[in-house]
Design a protein around this motif. Structure first.
Motif, PDB file in Angstrom:
ATOM      1  N   ALA A  94       0.360  -1.207   0.253  1.00  0.00           N
ATOM      2  CA  ALA A  94      -0.216   0.054   0.173  1.00  0.00           C
ATOM      3  C   ALA A  94       0.890   1.079  -0.126  1.00  0.00           C
ATOM      4  O   ALA A  94       0.406   1.936  -0.769  1.00  0.00           O
ATOM      5  CB  ALA A  94      -1.319  -0.351   1.254  1.00  0.00           C
ATOM      6  N   MET A  95       2.251   1.388   0.836  1.00  0.00           N
ATOM      7  CA  MET A  95       2.479   2.050   1.228  1.00  0.00           C
ATOM      8  C   MET A  95       3.290   2.755  -0.162  1.00  0.00           C
ATOM      9  O   MET A  95       3.839   3.753  -0.862  1.00  0.00           O
ATOM     10  CB  MET A  95       4.141   2.371   1.920  1.00  0.00           C
ATOM     11  N   ALA A  96       3.961   1.316  -1.014  1.00  0.00           N
ATOM     12  CA  ALA A  96       4.732   1.563  -1.941  1.00  0.00           C
ATOM     13  C   ALA A  96       3.810   2.775  -3.435  1.00  0.00           C
ATOM     14  O   ALA A  96       4.034   2.925  -4.439  1.00  0.00           O
ATOM     15  CB  ALA A  96       4.454   0.819  -2.701  1.00  0.00           C
ATOM     16  N   GLY A  97       2.649   1.907  -3.645  1.00  0.00           N
ATOM     17  CA  GLY A  97       1.450   2.052  -4.243  1.00  0.00           C
ATOM     18  C   GLY A  97       1.414   4.296  -4.015  1.00  0.00           C
ATOM     19  O   GLY A  97       1.204   4.842  -4.783  1.00  0.00           O
ATOM     20  N   LEU A  98       1.338   3.973  -2.813  1.00  0.00           N
ATOM     21  CA  LEU A  98       1.374   5.358  -2.666  1.00  0.00           C
ATOM     22  C   LEU A  98       2.303   6.653  -2.719  1.00  0.00           C
ATOM     23  O   LEU A  98       2.611   8.031  -3.434  1.00  0.00           O
ATOM     24  CB  LEU A  98       0.776   5.418  -0.726  1.00  0.00           C
ATOM     25  N   GLY A  99       3.310   6.295  -2.953  1.00  0.00           N
ATOM     26  CA  GLY A  99       4.577   6.417  -3.239  1.00  0.00           C
ATOM     27  C   GLY A  99       4.823   6.459  -4.348  1.00  0.00           C
ATOM     28  O   GLY A  99       5.662   7.720  -5.145  1.00  0.00           O
ATOM     29  N   SER A 100       4.225   5.120  -5.374  1.00  0.00           N
ATOM     30  CA  SER A 100       3.912   6.065  -6.457  1.00  0.00           C
ATOM     31  C   SER A 100       3.134   7.152  -7.437  1.00  0.00           C
ATOM     32  O   SER A 100       3.456   7.735  -8.131  1.00  0.00           O
ATOM     33  CB  SER A 100       3.885   5.166  -7.222  1.00  0.00           C
ATOM     34  N   CYS A 101       2.197   7.176  -6.211  1.00  0.00           N
ATOM     35  CA  CYS A 101       1.064   8.641  -6.636  1.00  0.00           C
ATOM     36  C   CYS A 101       2.437  10.233  -6.701  1.00  0.00           C
ATOM     37  O   CYS A 101       2.054  10.794  -7.430  1.00  0.00           O
ATOM     38  CB  CYS A 101       0.488   8.466  -5.698  1.00  0.00           C
ATOM     39  N   ALA A 102       2.692   9.946  -5.576  1.00  0.00           N
ATOM     40  CA  ALA A 102       3.100  11.335  -5.078  1.00  0.00           C
ATOM     41  C   ALA A 102       4.459  11.313  -5.931  1.00  0.00           C
ATOM     42  O   ALA A 102       5.126  12.246  -6.584  1.00  0.00           O
ATOM     43  CB  ALA A 102       4.019  11.196  -3.535  1.00  0.00           C
ATOM     44  N   HIS A 103       5.453  10.046  -6.676  1.00  0.00           N
ATOM     45  CA  HIS A 103       6.433  10.750  -7.510  1.00  0.00           C
ATOM     46  C   HIS A 103       6.116  11.319  -8.552  1.00  0.00           C
ATOM     47  O   HIS A 103       7.068  11.583  -9.618  1.00  0.00           O
ATOM     48  CB  HIS A 103       6.957   8.912  -7.777  1.00  0.00           C
ATOM     49  N   SER A 104       4.736  10.481  -9.339  1.00  0.00           N
ATOM     50  CA  SER A 104       4.594  10.919 -10.545  1.00  0.00           C
ATOM     51  C   SER A 104       3.948  12.399 -10.517  1.00  0.00           C
ATOM     52  O   SER A 104       4.315  13.377 -11.164  1.00  0.00           O
ATOM     53  CB  SER A 104       3.563   9.732 -11.443  1.00  0.00           C
TER      54      SER A 104
END
Length: 270
Positions: free
Chosen positions: A89-99
């Motif tokens: 879940a944290m990796a997915g949210l981090g992907s959102c922030a990264h983009s």
């Protein structure tokens, strides 16, 4: 030759929110840098600007993450595995922030990116995190139960000694428990991003997260004090402020990761 106009207003380059800034070419510091204590406060400012860039998308991403964790917790015999899914879940949210930082926007569907890239490694990180927590709680339980049993089953002298030990060591046991939990959290706070973005092996990612957390205790303490302040502010308007504070808190985790492992202060962009 262009003449300088002495009467023109001064021009200053202002870098505010790092939305749309290229990120993939930034240097990566495996050791992690030591941020100043004030960084714990600055992370909230950067996270707030990232949130207000796409608030509806962030609410949608958090809602999907919440539903995912709730569904896992409701499955019989799998409710204990919520911690195992947490890194995904944290990796997915981090992907959102990264983009959002790199391209200026993100899609809500990116919250599932943790299932698309290295899901096995992320699950292993969550499993090790769960084992660390269970081991910590088990040590505290064994220590406390042994003293309590001696109070009821031992001789009079043993009961008195056990009672004295329980009351005198009670505070230390509580501190030890929270210290163990803090240790476990330190291993998982940055490791999902290290695994998902940098392809770091799981054991190494956990250790890198732990070391970075110890290096930034002052910044983490300021982050926690800032959280207490913003929690009070968010609760005042009938708790509606948590609609903003909750996603901002989540985003601060990724902002802190970028600041520590990519060596860029939030005030200068990430």
């Amino acid at each position: 030759m262009t003449e300088h106009n002495h009467y023109a207003p001064p021009r200053t380059e202002v870098r505010d929110i790092p939305v749309g800034t290229p990120l993939d070419g930034e240097p990566f510091n495996p050791e992690g840098r030591t941020c100043p204590a004030a960084a714990g406060w600055n992370w909230y400012g950067v996270a707030w600007r990232l949130f207000k860039a796409q608030p509806l998308a962030w609410w949608g991403a958090l809602l999907l993450t919440f539903v995912l964790l709730v569904v896992v917790s409701m499955v019989p015999l799998l409710n204990l595995l919520t911690s195992v899914v947490f890194p995904i879940a944290m990796a997915g949210l981090g992907s959102c922030a990264h983009s959002l930082m790199r391209d200026g926007r993100f899609e809500v569907s990116q919250v599932f990116d943790g299932f698309k890239r290295r899901p096995g490694a992320l699950l292993l990180a969550g499993l090790l995190y769960l084992l660390i927590m269970m081991l910590s709680m088990g040590v505290v339980f064994l220590f406390s139960s042994a003293s309590v049993m001696a109070m009821f089953l031992g001789s009079m002298t043993e009961r008195q000694m056990a009672m004295h030990q329980v009351f005198s060591a009670g505070g230390l046991m509580v501190l030890g428990y929270f210290a163990a939990m803090a240790l476990a959290m330190s291993t998982i706070i940055f490791s999902p991003y290290l695994i998902h973005e940098q392809n770091v092996p799981v054991p190494q990612a956990l250790m890198m997260s732990l070391k970075a957390s110890f290096k930034n205790v002052p910044a983490s303490f300021v982050w926690f004090l800032s959280y207490l302040l913003w929690a009070v502010v968010a609760t005042i308007p009938l708790g509606l402020g948590w609609l903003v504070l909750l996603p901002v808190i989540v985003i601060t985790g990724y902002v802190g990761y970028r600041d520590i492992f990519h060596g860029t202060a939030p005030s200068k962009g990430i």
